[in-house]
Design a protein around this motif. Structure first.
Motif, PDB file in Angstrom:
ATOM      1  N   LEU A   1       0.824  -1.215   0.000  1.00 14.47           N
ATOM      2  CA  LEU A   1       0.000   0.000   0.000  1.00 14.47           C
ATOM      3  C   LEU A   1       0.853   1.257   0.000  1.00 14.47           C
ATOM      4  O   LEU A   1       0.424   2.297  -0.498  1.00 14.47           O
ATOM      5  N   VAL A   2       2.066   1.161   0.557  1.00 14.88           N
ATOM      6  CA  VAL A   2       2.959   2.322   0.549  1.00 14.88           C
ATOM      7  C   VAL A   2       3.576   2.531  -0.837  1.00 14.88           C
ATOM      8  O   VAL A   2       3.736   3.672  -1.301  1.00 14.88           O
ATOM      9  N   THR A   3       3.916   1.434  -1.508  1.00 10.08           N
ATOM     10  CA  THR A   3       4.582   1.551  -2.803  1.00 10.08           C
ATOM     11  C   THR A   3       3.620   1.882  -3.940  1.00 10.08           C
ATOM     12  O   THR A   3       4.048   2.436  -4.961  1.00 10.08           O
ATOM     13  N   ILE A   4       2.341   1.575  -3.786  1.00 10.56           N
ATOM     14  CA  ILE A   4       1.379   1.846  -4.862  1.00 10.56           C
ATOM     15  C   ILE A   4       1.266   3.338  -5.164  1.00 10.56           C
ATOM     16  O   ILE A   4       1.304   3.741  -6.343  1.00 10.56           O
ATOM     17  N   PRO A   5       1.127   4.254  -4.168  1.00 11.40           N
ATOM     18  CA  PRO A   5       1.083   5.687  -4.509  1.00 11.40           C
ATOM     19  C   PRO A   5       2.365   6.193  -5.165  1.00 11.40           C
ATOM     20  O   PRO A   5       2.306   7.025  -6.078  1.00 11.40           O
TER      21      PRO A   5
ATOM     22  N   LEU B   1       5.076   8.032 -10.231  1.00 14.05           N
ATOM     23  CA  LEU B   1       6.068   7.786 -11.278  1.00 14.05           C
ATOM     24  C   LEU B   1       5.398   7.452 -12.609  1.00 14.05           C
ATOM     25  O   LEU B   1       5.858   7.867 -13.675  1.00 14.05           O
ATOM     26  N   GLY B   2       4.299   6.695 -12.558  1.00 15.12           N
ATOM     27  CA  GLY B   2       3.585   6.366 -13.787  1.00 15.12           C
ATOM     28  C   GLY B   2       2.979   7.592 -14.447  1.00 15.12           C
ATOM     29  O   GLY B   2       3.032   7.754 -15.676  1.00 15.12           O
ATOM     30  N   LYS B   3       2.427   8.488 -13.645  1.00 13.70           N
ATOM     31  CA  LYS B   3       1.855   9.728 -14.187  1.00 13.70           C
ATOM     32  C   LYS B   3       2.942  10.603 -14.784  1.00 13.70           C
ATOM     33  O   LYS B   3       2.759  11.215 -15.850  1.00 13.70           O
ATOM     34  N   LEU B   4       4.092  10.662 -14.118  1.00 12.95           N
ATOM     35  CA  LEU B   4       5.208  11.449 -14.644  1.00 12.95           C
ATOM     36  C   LEU B   4       5.722  10.865 -15.953  1.00 12.95           C
ATOM     37  O   LEU B   4       6.029  11.606 -16.899  1.00 12.95           O
TER      38      LEU B   4
ATOM     39  N   PHE C   1      10.644   3.723 -12.082  1.00 11.80           N
ATOM     40  CA  PHE C   1       9.369   3.018 -11.955  1.00 11.80           C
ATOM     41  C   PHE C   1       9.584   1.505 -11.917  1.00 11.80           C
ATOM     42  O   PHE C   1       9.022   0.799 -11.071  1.00 11.80           O
ATOM     43  N   THR C   2      10.427   1.011 -12.813  1.00 10.43           N
ATOM     44  CA  THR C   2      10.697  -0.429 -12.868  1.00 10.43           C
ATOM     45  C   THR C   2      11.460  -0.906 -11.641  1.00 10.43           C
ATOM     46  O   THR C   2      11.178  -1.986 -11.090  1.00 10.43           O
ATOM     47  N   THR C   3      12.440  -0.113 -11.201  1.00 12.03           N
ATOM     48  CA  THR C   3      13.224  -0.488 -10.018  1.00 12.03           C
ATOM     49  C   THR C   3      12.339  -0.605  -8.783  1.00 12.03           C
ATOM     50  O   THR C   3      12.504  -1.526  -7.961  1.00 12.03           O
ATOM     51  N   LEU C   4      11.412   0.338  -8.654  1.00  7.70           N
ATOM     52  CA  LEU C   4      10.509   0.308  -7.494  1.00  7.70           C
ATOM     53  C   LEU C   4       9.722  -0.993  -7.451  1.00  7.70           C
ATOM     54  O   LEU C   4       9.637  -1.652  -6.405  1.00  7.70           O
TER      55      LEU C   4
ATOM     56  N   GLN D   1      10.361  -3.823  -9.086  1.00  7.44           N
ATOM     57  CA  GLN D   1      11.182  -5.033  -9.039  1.00  7.44           C
ATOM     58  C   GLN D   1      11.635  -5.336  -7.614  1.00  7.44           C
ATOM     59  O   GLN D   1      11.817  -6.499  -7.244  1.00  7.44           O
ATOM     60  N   THR D   2      11.883  -4.292  -6.821  1.00  8.70           N
ATOM     61  CA  THR D   2      12.338  -4.485  -5.445  1.00  8.70           C
ATOM     62  C   THR D   2      11.186  -4.642  -4.453  1.00  8.70           C
ATOM     63  O   THR D   2      11.415  -5.093  -3.319  1.00  8.70           O
ATOM     64  N   THR D   3       9.980  -4.291  -4.860  1.00  6.46           N
ATOM     65  CA  THR D   3       8.841  -4.382  -3.940  1.00  6.46           C
ATOM     66  C   THR D   3       8.622  -5.802  -3.416  1.00  6.46           C
ATOM     67  O   THR D   3       8.415  -5.996  -2.208  1.00  6.46           O
ATOM     68  N   PRO D   4       8.639  -6.856  -4.258  1.00  7.36           N
ATOM     69  CA  PRO D   4       8.429  -8.215  -3.712  1.00  7.36           C
ATOM     70  C   PRO D   4       9.467  -8.613  -2.665  1.00  7.36           C
ATOM     71  O   PRO D   4       9.133  -9.304  -1.694  1.00  7.36           O
ATOM     72  N   LEU D   5      10.730  -8.187  -2.853  1.00  9.47           N
ATOM     73  CA  LEU D   5      11.752  -8.516  -1.865  1.00  9.47           C
ATOM     74  C   LEU D   5      11.479  -7.827  -0.524  1.00  9.47           C
ATOM     75  O   LEU D   5      11.608  -8.439   0.539  1.00  9.47           O
ATOM     76  N   VAL D   6      11.095  -6.557  -0.591  1.00 11.13           N
ATOM     77  CA  VAL D   6      10.788  -5.821   0.638  1.00 11.13           C
ATOM     78  C   VAL D   6       9.551  -6.414   1.308  1.00 11.13           C
ATOM     79  O   VAL D   6       9.473  -6.506   2.543  1.00 11.13           O
ATOM     80  N   VAL D   7       8.587  -6.821   0.497  1.00 11.89           N
ATOM     81  CA  VAL D   7       7.377  -7.431   1.048  1.00 11.89           C
ATOM     82  C   VAL D   7       7.707  -8.737   1.770  1.00 11.89           C
ATOM     83  O   VAL D   7       7.205  -9.008   2.871  1.00 11.89           O
ATOM     84  N   ALA D   8       8.570  -9.564   1.174  1.00 10.12           N
ATOM     85  CA  ALA D   8       8.956 -10.823   1.813  1.00 10.12           C
ATOM     86  C   ALA D   8       9.688 -10.570   3.124  1.00 10.12           C
ATOM     87  O   ALA D   8       9.426 -11.241   4.140  1.00 10.12           O
TER      88      ALA D   8
END
Length: 246
Positions: free
Chosen positions: A111-115, A120-123, A186-189, A191-198
């Motif tokens: 939920l933190v990474t989605i905003p 980044l997607g809008k930019l 955008f891609t880096t965020l 790609q690293t999200t699943p690792l942080v989530v785990a």
């Protein structure tokens, strides 16, 4: 569903290309006399069409790039709207069943990474629009050069046109660099999200709840997190592509 979506996307691209071609035939020509322009203005007002002249470069970009993006978005429209959200939902429910409430720590990270991904997607979408505008100008200038190449050669205007095209190309490359930097972030965020989530999930499971992380729960949790990783990475890209097409 996949076949129907691809058929709909291909048909939509054909229809849009046909409409663009018909619109280009009745657009206001810059080289026409004022009398002819006024007559066409009356016709276009009756038909409810715009009287703004469209450049050749813009028409070429619309028929080659934009329509293809619309086709691809329609072909894979079911992914961001149905398939990917369901995969995320089922994987999350399975994590809650296996790990319990500590799995909510991973959901909080999502939920933190989605905003951040939305910003980044809008930019990236905004930079893509600016990039396409400069690309249209460059293609229009190159088309103008090729159409009047004899006059350009006779008048020795090669260096003047080359300077203008190089200037537009430099601006285009500059925008392209900014766009790829934003897309890289955008891609880096994501790609690293699943690792942080785990990490957050297992840390909460062992530290917050005080439970022992057995091999069964660890490997099952990793399997579910890996299953969650693919839709998490794919979903923002799908939404971004859909936004660009719209």
């Amino acid at each position: 569903m996949f076949y129907a979506a691809r058929r709909a996307g291909t048909r939509a691209r054909s229809v849009i290309n046909s409409e663009i071609y018909k619109k280009s035939l009745r657009r206001v020509q810059v080289a026409q006399s004022s009398t002819t322009s006024h007559e066409e203005d009356d016709d276009t007002e009756k038909e409810g069409t715009s009287t703004t002249p469209a450049t050749t470069g813009k028409i070429v970009t619309l028929m080659s790039v934009d329509t293809e993006r619309i086709r691809q978005s329609i072909c894979y429209l079911h992914d961001p709207l149905l398939v990917t959200p369901l995969r995320i939902l089922f994987a999350t429910l399975a994590l809650l069943i296996v790990l319990g409430l500590p799995a909510l720590a991973g959901l909080a990270v999502m939920l933190v990474t989605i905003p951040l991904a939305a910003v980044l997607g809008k930019l990236a979408t905004s930079m893509q629009a600016k990039l396409m505008k400069i690309t249209d100008d460059r293609v229009a200038l190159v088309s103008e050069l090729l159409a009047g190449i004899k006059v350009v050669k006779f008048s020795a205007w090669e260096h003047a046109f080359a300077s203008k095209i190089s200037s537009l190309r430099d601006r285009e490359i500059s925008r392209l660099v900014y766009y790829y930097l934003t897309d890289c972030a955008f891609t880096t965020l994501w790609q690293t999200t699943p690792l942080v989530v785990a990490f957050a999930t297992f840390a909460a499971f062992t530290v917050w709840s005080g439970q022992d992380l057995t091999a069964t729960k660890a490997f099952t949790g990793l399997l579910l997190l890996n299953a969650l990783r693919v839709p998490l990475v794919a979903f923002p890209n799908e939404v971004l592509e859909l936004g660009m097409a719209v």
